[in-house]
Design a protein around this motif. Structure first.
Motif, mmCIF file in Angstrom:
data_model
loop_
_atom_site.group_PDB
_atom_site.id
_atom_site.type_symbol
_atom_site.label_atom_id
_atom_site.label_comp_id
_atom_site.label_asym_id
_atom_site.label_seq_id
_atom_site.Cartn_x
_atom_site.Cartn_y
_atom_site.Cartn_z
ATOM 1 N N LYS A 124 -15.105 2.772 6.139
ATOM 2 C CA LYS A 124 -14.006 3.271 5.304
ATOM 3 C C LYS A 124 -14.442 4.534 4.593
ATOM 4 C CE LYS A 124 -11.678 -1.094 4.584
ATOM 5 N NZ LYS A 124 -10.405 -0.802 5.216
ATOM 6 N N ILE A 125 -13.460 5.324 4.254
ATOM 7 C CA ILE A 125 -13.795 6.619 3.660
ATOM 8 C C ILE A 125 -14.341 6.411 2.259
ATOM 9 C CG2 ILE A 125 -12.817 8.756 2.798
ATOM 10 C CD1 ILE A 125 -10.851 8.512 5.144
ATOM 11 N N PHE B 259 -5.725 8.838 -3.487
ATOM 12 C CA PHE B 259 -6.368 7.893 -2.573
ATOM 13 C C PHE B 259 -7.758 7.493 -3.018
ATOM 14 C CE2 PHE B 259 -3.243 10.123 -0.045
ATOM 15 C CZ PHE B 259 -2.591 9.073 0.571
ATOM 16 N N ILE B 260 -8.505 8.454 -3.420
ATOM 17 C CA ILE B 260 -9.904 8.153 -3.731
ATOM 18 C C ILE B 260 -10.357 9.084 -4.851
ATOM 19 C CG2 ILE B 260 -10.910 9.732 -2.036
ATOM 20 C CD1 ILE B 260 -12.893 7.420 -1.407
ATOM 21 N N LEU C 191 -8.475 7.044 11.826
ATOM 22 C CA LEU C 191 -9.148 6.011 11.093
ATOM 23 C C LEU C 191 -8.275 4.811 10.841
ATOM 24 C CD1 LEU C 191 -11.989 6.270 10.296
ATOM 25 C CD2 LEU C 191 -11.293 6.717 7.982
ATOM 26 N N CYS C 192 -6.974 5.016 10.895
ATOM 27 C CA CYS C 192 -6.074 3.956 10.524
ATOM 28 C C CYS C 192 -6.365 2.735 11.385
ATOM 29 C CB CYS C 192 -4.642 4.418 10.722
ATOM 30 S SG CYS C 192 -3.544 3.555 9.653
ATOM 31 N N LYS D 26 0.606 1.179 13.270
ATOM 32 C CA LYS D 26 0.217 2.301 12.424
ATOM 33 C C LYS D 26 -0.907 3.074 13.087
ATOM 34 C CE LYS D 26 0.041 -0.033 8.451
ATOM 35 N NZ LYS D 26 -0.297 -0.303 7.065
ATOM 36 N N ASN E 151 0.967 4.638 1.888
ATOM 37 C CA ASN E 151 0.437 3.287 1.974
ATOM 38 C C ASN E 151 -0.184 3.014 3.331
ATOM 39 O OD1 ASN E 151 0.904 2.528 -0.579
ATOM 40 N ND2 ASN E 151 2.960 1.717 -0.153
ATOM 41 N N SER E 152 0.352 3.698 4.336
ATOM 42 C CA SER E 152 -0.113 3.401 5.693
ATOM 43 C C SER E 152 -1.596 3.700 5.858
ATOM 44 C CB SER E 152 0.709 4.170 6.715
ATOM 45 O OG SER E 152 0.430 5.538 6.601
ATOM 46 N N ILE E 153 -2.096 4.623 5.072
ATOM 47 C CA ILE E 153 -3.530 4.909 5.256
ATOM 48 C C ILE E 153 -4.352 4.493 4.054
ATOM 49 C CG2 ILE E 153 -3.131 6.841 6.817
ATOM 50 C CD1 ILE E 153 -3.964 8.640 4.416
ATOM 51 N N ARG E 154 -3.735 3.837 3.123
ATOM 52 C CA ARG E 154 -4.480 3.524 1.891
ATOM 53 C C ARG E 154 -5.700 2.644 2.174
ATOM 54 N NH1 ARG E 154 -3.150 4.947 -3.013
ATOM 55 N NH2 ARG E 154 -0.951 5.387 -2.738
ATOM 56 N N ASP E 155 -5.575 1.817 3.196
ATOM 57 C CA ASP E 155 -6.672 0.900 3.486
ATOM 58 C C ASP E 155 -7.834 1.580 4.179
ATOM 59 O OD1 ASP E 155 -5.252 -1.032 2.344
ATOM 60 O OD2 ASP E 155 -4.513 -1.919 4.196
ATOM 61 N N CYS E 156 -7.649 2.840 4.522
ATOM 62 C CA CYS E 156 -8.760 3.534 5.175
ATOM 63 C C CYS E 156 -9.810 3.958 4.167
ATOM 64 C CB CYS E 156 -8.265 4.765 5.911
ATOM 65 S SG CYS E 156 -7.145 4.375 7.219
ATOM 66 N N PHE E 157 -9.522 3.827 2.919
ATOM 67 C CA PHE E 157 -10.472 4.273 1.905
ATOM 68 C C PHE E 157 -11.186 3.072 1.324
ATOM 69 C CE2 PHE E 157 -7.327 7.481 2.333
ATOM 70 C CZ PHE E 157 -8.010 8.662 2.206
ATOM 71 N N VAL E 158 -12.342 3.334 0.760
ATOM 72 C CA VAL E 158 -13.105 2.229 0.188
ATOM 73 C C VAL E 158 -12.341 1.579 -0.956
ATOM 74 C CG1 VAL E 158 -15.439 2.819 0.800
ATOM 75 C CG2 VAL E 158 -14.392 3.964 -1.117
ATOM 76 N N THR E 159 -11.434 2.352 -1.537
ATOM 77 C CA THR E 159 -10.655 1.796 -2.638
ATOM 78 C C THR E 159 -9.538 0.888 -2.152
ATOM 79 O OG1 THR E 159 -9.427 3.841 -2.548
ATOM 80 C CG2 THR E 159 -11.091 3.657 -4.257
ATOM 81 N N LYS F 211 -7.685 -2.006 0.629
ATOM 82 C CA LYS F 211 -7.938 -3.417 0.902
ATOM 83 C C LYS F 211 -8.949 -3.527 2.039
ATOM 84 C CE LYS F 211 -4.818 -6.343 2.372
ATOM 85 N NZ LYS F 211 -3.444 -6.729 2.610
ATOM 86 N N TRP F 212 -9.869 -4.446 1.929
ATOM 87 C CA TRP F 212 -10.872 -4.642 2.976
ATOM 88 C C TRP F 212 -10.498 -5.834 3.818
ATOM 89 C CZ3 TRP F 212 -15.717 -2.025 3.475
ATOM 90 C CH2 TRP F 212 -15.846 -0.952 2.585
ATOM 91 N N GLU F 213 -11.176 -5.976 4.909
ATOM 92 C CA GLU F 213 -10.944 -7.140 5.762
ATOM 93 C C GLU F 213 -11.471 -8.374 5.059
ATOM 94 O OE1 GLU F 213 -12.830 -4.437 8.051
ATOM 95 O OE2 GLU F 213 -10.851 -3.677 7.508
ATOM 96 N N LYS G 213 -15.133 -8.727 4.556
ATOM 97 C CA LYS G 213 -15.892 -7.662 3.909
ATOM 98 C C LYS G 213 -15.441 -7.420 2.483
ATOM 99 C CE LYS G 213 -16.954 -5.104 8.056
ATOM 100 N NZ LYS G 213 -16.364 -4.082 8.894
#
Lengths: 378, 1279
Positions: free
Chosen positions: A187-188, A219-220, A291-292, A356, B749-757, B759-761, B764
């Motif tokens: 994850k980023i 986002f971050i 990445l999605c 997605k 929202n569609s990419i929010r989970d790509c960041f460490v902030t 939601k994780w699996e 993890k």
């Protein structure tokens, strides 16, 4: 000898770099016909000629034949030589155009390559030096190309149309490459960037940074965008500004996006705020594509580099997860097949139930057991 | 005598008795029960010296690390190729006998004549390819490169021969395979002692050559012309359990030891021109690395592989079994060159079975069959020619058909015809007969025959049926009977299917078909493309099958027959590589299924279309669609994709008539269909998109499809997309054409989970893991206070804990048990910690090894589940496969002069290893080679796979890196060598021989070494001295002429160092105008006009670009070892009787020394003045000329005066004589006097000495007395 028998023939000037680079690595001569044959201005352009000259500089024993009109090119590769080289790139394309190919060739030289490239460092068509530095170098490190002398330095910035930039690139030599297994991008964790401005107000860079942060901050929080304002002799010959952003993931994958202002005298003037915002959006777009969900491990500009280095690895299985393949990469895969008889196993990972992100492609191949034939044994 | 026979008493070393004794012994020594000396007596083992301990520790560590090899990834395939056992030895040492015995040992079969390699199954997991190696150095070199194990036969009665050492040295250079010595002819020794001695001597010599402890086997004697069974059995056991270390060259290159060769050239071509280039197919097990189609290989000479295909293993390992040993049926032997092997019908020829190994029980029956096969092999007319002359009777009452009949009717491609493959067969059938029916009937017949043949074979009845079969099969069938009926039927089906193909227009690969046909027209049939095409088809089928599988889960009960067919399809795909998608359509029910399938496809298609039509106003776009759109918007390339997709859809739409009947299925299978579609769209299309269109592109370039007008002009129709694609911008960036609006919340929202902030699996997520941890390690004890904190006991996931939980319930009652449990837990934790801690200490070496192992596992696992046809595409043909390689444009001598005794090795070449350049090597003349090597003398190298003649230059590297040419190689030192030749990777060993022809009395290997560097230019220089002469000398400056010819040349060397022969150093300054090429130079001293000035320069030498492969295999049979290439100048001179004209200056002449003339010494005046008078030159001033008046007149004597003078002269002479005599007298007298005086003196001295002696004695006595008295004095006084 059967050496002349296995030359390859292509038509058209597209993918010229790929063809010449693969020809050099595989040792197979290549003939390219009909280069802009029906164009009003037929034949090779300046930047292509400059590229061929660059190849001639870093190789030993290459034979290059170009016909009178420049529409046919015959290239019989020599051995990669390397050493200290200087090259004045054409200002029609940025240094990234040349550097992309050099990244493919540099690890296989006889002497470590130390090259100074002069020309345009950032433009709107090619990946800029900043982006390559931030994404391609870490990728090469994954393959075991590492060391103290492995660096890419921007000495001077030059914007189109005047150019005047200078880049120093040095790369150590490797005999064999490590196979890679890049299937989990992570994850980023941070976003870094470089906002540069030359021959304009230094305030431009700050404005770019602010606008980019305004989008990415949602986002971050870990964002740092450096401003780089070069002055005097280091600022090249033309004014301009731009931004390049790189997102780094927890597993060391780098995704990049960049945007530059319109060159002086071409198109309308753009606001630095727009540049910042749009670039940030491009980065988000890239993140979306690559990445999605399961995610790709190599960003769009470096797909072909990763695939090439996988091909040139030992006779072991390498795996990499990519996002949607760019047309450039697709053609590159075809070329890999014709030059190295290597075929990738392509498994598509459909993107989940939520539909997605872009399609992810798992590329698997067995390396051809390439070894650096140029390197001297002591 | 009796005592002699008695056995000696042996002490017991184990058992209760010995134990008791030992204990007693220990007690006697009063040491107690402790067995271990270390514990019993710890002081004795205390550290005495820290230094010594450190040293011993170092030593053990050194020894340990010495054992390490650099770990390599284990790339041996699961089913490895047979091990190549080379049986080598000088003539008449028993090689063939040994091979025969070994084969008999393993297979219970006796081969009468062995030619070429013989492959046998030696065990459950091992096969051997045994090959004999004579003493032709070409064969020795070739076989050393492919050998895994060398059995080196040595005639013990004779001792080592030169060939043995030569072969050992060849092996050493090309990677050292395992070597085992075998001593034969041991029965010729009469005395046991002599035998023992010889054995020992040979063994030790062998050890110095191989390695100490190398295995040397003894074959004691012959029984009935064979070695003793037990010994051969032991040898066989040794071979079967032997382990091998991978050799670098062998593991990095694919290679094939050819065990079969067929000529595929069109007989017509041969008829018209017997010397025409041939097309051959070669067979053998692939070894080493993966072989890619179309790659370069080295036979003798480099060739491009025109086609590779894999065949069923003719000598397969037994199926998995639990038994300890093989049964008779599994002990296969395969040696087509010797005429032994399983029945094989394939593209090129027919092989007739000998009934397997068990058919050989009635030994002598083998002979006739041998002959049959022999006749097939040794036939001079090719199989095609034979086929042309053969006649087939199709029906009992019809007239026999010859091949010409068939040819006249249907053949429109003579080139194809000679290939005799499926394609021609297909075409022919179409043209002549009512195609399929006949064909299928035919094949049915064959099928029956086949079955009966199988029976007949088992019964070992007669051969004629097989012969008939053979004739029928000549009509280009491809199948293999040895594998049984099932496989064969499958393959037939495949053929049928391929014939049927055109009938099904709806197949989704008409694109490929057309391209295939185009290719066929071009008459350069490339089966690789075909393969890829069929591959693509098969993939589609697979994906369909998958999609169906998911659907079948839903509707299996509804449509049982369908699932059945599906299973069938899967079966077929998994079973034979050639099966194509069309198989699914072969039968009726299958076609029904396909129609249903396509309706589904169509449905989903429709859905897709409608979905596309939804305007993009709603920003939530499906990812797939987005991907699609992105692709759409990519201009050039992706158009291809779309086109293809469209065509694909159209194909799918075709059979819609039946869809109505199956409408009820729709709802059920909609979901499955959707998933299926996605799968389908992605996988095969992406593959097809990338690899499928490559061939198209090429064809577009090659095709001359343009219209002709009036036979003169051509309408040029630029392929639309092709053109703008070809010349578009070369850019690697992948632009986003339809960006999202990133301001919208949903998109964000569609990419929010790509960041460490984000939601994780599940596995993890930090919070979750933390919670789990708490559950796991909830209990902890505060050690300081002794409090026990208890966490909430939740549902535990770990098995141990569950167990413990159970325990807890049982033992809850007692406090003690709880405590015990607690302790147990602690102990367990401690153990875990210890284990982890120990593992943490793993060395770098262990890590590396682990990494390699992991990679090896991945390599094995990655393609394991795929069938061979697909695997071959991705990783190439893997080692262990039995492959058939087609090569074109082979010189006709290769076929005409084919000798099965000479091995053919196909060595795969890596990328750019087919190119030529300058190769630099480190070379050393072999210490046993008698001569030294001369630069520019042609010599034969064996590098990589190749043997070739080339002209090397020898050089030595100076301290400053300059490579200086040497005329000859040094005697006992390494030097460099450079030649122009094929590029071979660095680190490859090589050897050189002066000639490969004939037998030489001496050691043949001239030099060995290693490749260091490859380049396209060289920097070897030789010394060049330029000389000049001063023509004007100033103080330290001189003008020099004669060194250069022009001022320009001088300018090039300004500042260069020059020197005179006498050693005065100087520098070139500047060119002069006057004599052309003269220059000013300054020196450290004044020159003389007689000095010669010279300058040392370095002149680059060029290497003759001469590369001549050793084509010994093309020589006629019996003359294969007579290949001679370019001759050296020395040999040429000798042959033509040309004497070398020596340089005149080099000749020796008598030395004529000139008399040395010294000038008189000249002392400067100033110096003279300073000299003491004694040393001053006493030069009187020259008497000046005496004036005439002072000149005294000459005296003229009178005769009388003259008389007086004469008398006076005489008198004076007499007087002087007298005086002389007197002087002598006096001298003698003096001498005597001196002697007498001396004597007197001596006497006097003697006298004096005596006197003195006397005196001293008296004096001493006196003194002693005095002393005595003085010592005694006081005592006497006291007395």
């Amino acid at each position: 000898m059967a050496t002349q028998a296995h030359s390859l023939s292509y038509a058209g000037c597209n993918f010229l770099r790929q063809r010449l680079v693969l020809s050099t690595l595989s040792g197979r001569p290549v003939k390219i016909r009909k280069i802009r044959a029906r164009d009003d201005n037929p034949g090779l352009r300046d930047f292509e000629a400059s590229f061929i000259r660059l190849l001639d500089k870093i190789t030993n024993g290459s034979r290059i034949e170009i016909n009178q009109t420049g529409t046919t090119l015959y290239y019989q590769p020599g051995l990669l030589y390397g050493g200290s080289v200087e090259h004045d790139c054409s200002v029609l394309r940025s240094i990234g155009y040349y550097l992309e190919s050099l990244l493919c060739l540099a690890p296989f030289m006889k002497h470590p390559l130390r090259i100074v490239l002069r020309g345009v460092t950032n433009d709107q068509t090619d990946p800029s030096v900043d982006v390559l530095k931030a994404t391609a170098l870490p990728l090469l490190k994954q393959f075991g190309i590492d060391g103290e002398s492995f660096e890419l330095k921007i000495v001077r910035r030059g914007m189109p149309p005047g150019g005047g930039g200078e880049v120093f690139f040095s790369c150590p030599v490797r005999k064999v490459l490590k196979p890679i297994q890049l299937t989990d991008p992570g994850k980023i964790k941070r976003i870094r960037g470089m906002a540069y401005s030359v021959r304009v107000s230094p305030q431009m860079a700050n404005r770019i940074v602010d606008s980019a942060r305004s989008i990415l901050n949602k986002f971050i929080p870990d964002i740092y965008i450096y401003t780089d304002h070069m002055k005097g002799v280091n600022s090249g010959k033309s004014p301009g500004f731009g931004l390049s952003l790189v997102a780094e993931t927890t597993n060391g994958t780098f995704l990049s996006a960049e945007l530059a202002s319109n060159p002086q005298g071409q198109g309308t003037a753009v606001l630095p705020e727009d540049v910042g915002r749009n670039c940030a959006r491009l980065l988000l777009e890239e993140i979306y594509r690559y990445l999605c969900l399961q995610g790709g491990c190599v960003d769009s500009t470096n797909q072909s580099l990763a695939l090439l280095l996988m091909t040139l690895g030992q006779q072991d299985v390498s795996k990499v997860l990519l996002g949607p393949l760019s047309p450039y990469t697709i053609e590159f895969l075809r070329h890999l097949k014709s030059f190295f008889q290597i075929m990738f196993k392509i498994e598509t990972r459909p993107c989940g139930e939520e539909l997605k992100g872009g399609d992810k492609v798992l590329m698997t191949c067995v390396g051809i057991g390439f070894s650096n034939l140029s390197k001297t044994l002591k | 005598m009796e005592t002699k026979d008695q056995k000696k008493h042996r002490k017991k070393n184990s058992g209760p008795k010995a134990e008791k004794k030992r204990k007693r012994h220990l007690q006697d020594l009063q040491l107690g029960d402790e067995e271990d000396a270390r514990k019993r007596n710890p002081k004795a083992f205390a550290v005495q010296s820290a230094v010594r301990m450190a040293r011993s520790f170092h030593r053990t560590q050194d020894l340990k690390t010495k054992k390490h090899h650099i770990p390599v990834v284990d790339r041996t395939p699961l089913e490895p190729p047979p091990i190549v056992v080379v049986v080598m030895g000088p003539p008449k040492v028993g090689k063939s006998t040994l091979i025969q015995c070994l084969i008999r040992n393993f297979t219970r079969q006796k081969l009468t004549e062995i030619r070429g390699p013989v492959t046998i199954v030696s065990g459950k997991k091992r096969r051997l390819t045994i090959i004999e190696c004579g003493c032709d150095i070409n064969v020795m070199i070739d076989l050393a490169k492919v050998a895994d194990l060398v059995l080196m036969l040595i005639d013990a009665s004779f001792g080592f021969e030169m060939e043995t050492f030569e072969f050992l040295n060849i092996c050493q250079v090309h990677g050292f395979p395992k070597i085992m010595g075998v001593l034969t002819h041991l029965d010729s020794f009469k005395y046991n002692k002599q035998l023992k001695k010889t054995k020992k001597r040979l063994k030790h010599r062998f050890w110095t050559e191989v390695y100490p402890g190398a295995k040397l086997f003894y074959l004691s004697g012959m029984v009935h012309g064979e070695y003793q069974n037990q010994e051969i059995h032991n040898l066989g056991r040794f071979i079967t359990v032997m382990k091998f270390r991978p050799l670098t060259w062998q593991t990095s290159h694919p290679y094939i030891l050819v065990d079969r060769m067929e000529d595929l050239t069109n007989p017509e071509d041969i008829r018209t021109n017997i010397k025409c280039d041939r097309k051959v197919s070669l067979y053998g097990y692939l070894r080493g690395a993966h072989l890619k189609n179309r790659s370069q290989i080295h036979m003798p000479g480099d060739f491009a592989v025109s086609d590779v295909s894999f065949l069923p293993d003719p000598c397969a390992l037994p199926e998995q079994q639990k038994k300890r040993c093989l049964n008779e049926k599994e002990k296969l032997v395969y040696a087509p060159l010797s005429g032994v092997g399983g029945v094989l019908y394939d593209k090129d020829a027919v092989y007739v079975d000998l009934g397997g190994s068990h058919g050989f029980q009635e030994s002598d029956e083998a002979r006739p069959t041998h002959e049959l096969v022999q006749s097939l092999i040794s036939t001079h007319s090719t199989i095609d020619a034979k086929m042309a002359s053969s006649r087939v009777t199709l029906f009992s009452d019809s007239k026999p058909l010859g091949s010409e009949d068939i040819d006249n009717q249907g053949l429109w491609m003579p080139k194809e015809e000679k290939q005799m493959d499926l394609k021609t067969g297909r075409v022919r059938r179409k043209a002549i007969f009512g195609d399929e029916e006949d064909e299928s009937g035919d094949s049915d017949d064959e099928n029956d025959e086949e079955m009966s043949e199988g029976d007949s074979l088992e019964n070992s009845s007669s051969d004629d049926e097989t012969e008939k079969e053979e004739d029928a099969e000549m009509a280009d069938k491809e199948y293999m009977t040895g594998k049984g009926v099932k496989r064969q039927r499958l393959e037939e089906m495949e053929e049928d299917v391929e014939v049927d193909l055109p009938a099904f227009a709806d197949s989704d690969d008409d694109l490929e078909r057309s391209s295939e046909e185009e290719e066929a027209e071009e008459a350069d049939e490339s089966s690789e493309e075909e393969d890829s095409a069929s591959e693509g088809e098969r993939d589609i089928l697979e994906s369909k099958a998958v999609g169906e599988g998911s659907k079948a889960g839903l509707s299996d009960s509804l449509n049982p027959e369908k699932s059945l067919t599906m299973k069938k399809a899967i079966l077929t795909t998994s079973d034979s590589g050639h099966c194509t998608a069309e198989e699914a359509f072969a039968s009726e029910d299958e076609s029904e299924e396909s129609s249903s399938l396509s309706t589904e496809g169509e449905d989903s298609e429709n859905e897709e279309v409608t979905r596309k039509k939804i305007p993009e106003s709603s920003q939530v776009v499906s990812g797939q669609k987005l991907g699609l759109e992105n692709l759409i918007n990519e201009t050039s390339d992706v158009e291809d994709l779309l086109r293809e997709e469209e065509s694909y859809k159209e194909e799918n739409k075709f059979p819609t008539e039946t869809s109505g009947a199956l409408k009820w299925k729709e709802d059920l299978s909609r979901k499955a269909a959707e998933a299926f579609l996605r799968q389908q769209q992605a996988t095969p299309n992406l593959r097809k998109l990338i690899y499928g269109t490559v061939t198209e592109d090429n064809e577009e370039d090659d095709d001359d499809t343009r219209e002709e007008i009036g036979g003169l002009f051509r309408v040029s129709q630029p392929a639309r997309e092709c053109k703008h694609k070809a010349d578009s911008l070369d850019c690697s960036r992948f632009h986003v054409e339809a960006p999202h609006d990133w301001d919208l919340e949903e998109v964000m929202n569609s990419i929010r989970d790509c960041f460490v902030t984000g939601k994780w699996e599940e596995d993890k997520d930090a919070a979750k893991i933390l919670a789990e941890d708490e559950e796991l390690y909830g209990d902890f004890e505060d050690l300081e206070t002794g409090d026990v904190h208890k966490g909430k006991s939740g549902p535990d996931t770990q098995i141990e804990d569950v167990e413990e939980e159970v325990k807890e319930e049982i033992d809850r009652s007692t406090e003690e048990s709880a405590k015990k449990k607690h302790l147990d837990k602690k102990r367990k934790l401690k153990e875990m910690f210890d284990a982890e801690y120990d593992e943490g200490e793993s060395t770098y070496f262990d890590d590396l090894k682990g990494e390699m192992q992991k990679q090896a596992q991945l390599n094995r696992a990655e393609f394991e589940d795929q069938d061979d046809e697909a695997r071959v595409q991705y990783e190439g043909f893997r080692p262990g496969m039995y492959v058939r390689i087609e090569i074109e444009n082979v010189p006709c001598e290769f076929v005409l002069n084919f000798d099965p005794h000479y091995p053919i090795i196909l060595g795969g070449l890596g990328n750019s290893e087919g190119n030529v350049g300058y190769v630099q090597m480190r070379l050393k003349k072999h210490r046993w080679y008698k001569k030294i090597l001369k630069s520019r003398d042609p010599i034969i190298f064996s590098v990589g796979w190749r043997r070739f003649q080339t002209i090397p230059l020898y050089y030595i590297e100076d301290h400053n890196g300059r490579q200086r040419l040497l005329k000859y190689t040094p005697q006992h030192m390494h030097c460099g060598a450079t030649f122009w030749g094929p590029i071979t990777p660095q680190g490859t060993g090589f050897l050189a021989v002066q000639s490969v022809s004939g037998v030489m009395p001496d050691f043949r290997i001239a030099a060995t070494g290693v490749v260091l560097d490859l380049d396209k230019s060289i920097k070897i220089v030789k010394k060049l001295k330029l000389t000049g002469f001063p023509f004007k000398i100033f103080k330290n400056t001189s003008f020099i002429k004669g060194m250069f010819n022009s001022a320009l040349e001088v300018a090039k060397f300004e500042g260069a160092v020059i020197r005179t022969v006498s050693g005065i150093r100087g520098q070139i300054k500047k060119a002069l105008r006057a004599p052309e090429g003269a220059f000013r130079a300054s020196f450290e001293d004044k020159l003389l006009m007689s000095d010669i000035v010279f300058m040392r320069t370095w002149y680059p030498v060029s290497i003759p670009a001469f590369y001549n492969p050793v084509t010994s295999l093309l020589k006629p049979v019996g003359e294969k070892d007579t290949w001679s290439g370019m001759r050296t100048t020395g040999q040429l001179r000798l042959a033509h009787g040309v004497k070398l004209k020596p340089n005149k200056d080099s000749l020796y002449k008598p030395i004529m020394r000139q008399k040395k003339h010294f000038n008189s010494l000249h002392i400067p005046k100033a110096l003279q003045k300073a000299l003491p008078f004694k040393n001053k030159p006493k030069t009187q001033a020259k008497a000046g000329k005496v004036p005439k008046d002072r000149l005294r007149p000459a005296v003229v004597r009178e005769p009388h005066e003259r008389k007086i003078l004469a008398l006076l002269d005489a008198l004076s002479t007499v007087h002087s004589q007298k005086m002389k005599k007197a002087k002598v007298q006096q001298h003698l007298h003096n001498k005597e006097h001196f002697k007498a005086k001396q004597k007197e003196e001596e006497e006097k001295l003697k006298r004096q000495k005596d006197l003195r002696k006397k005196l001293f004695r008296i004096q001493g006595q006196k003194e002693r007395r005095n002393q005595k008295s003085s010592l005694k004095g006081p005592e006497e006084q006291s007395k």
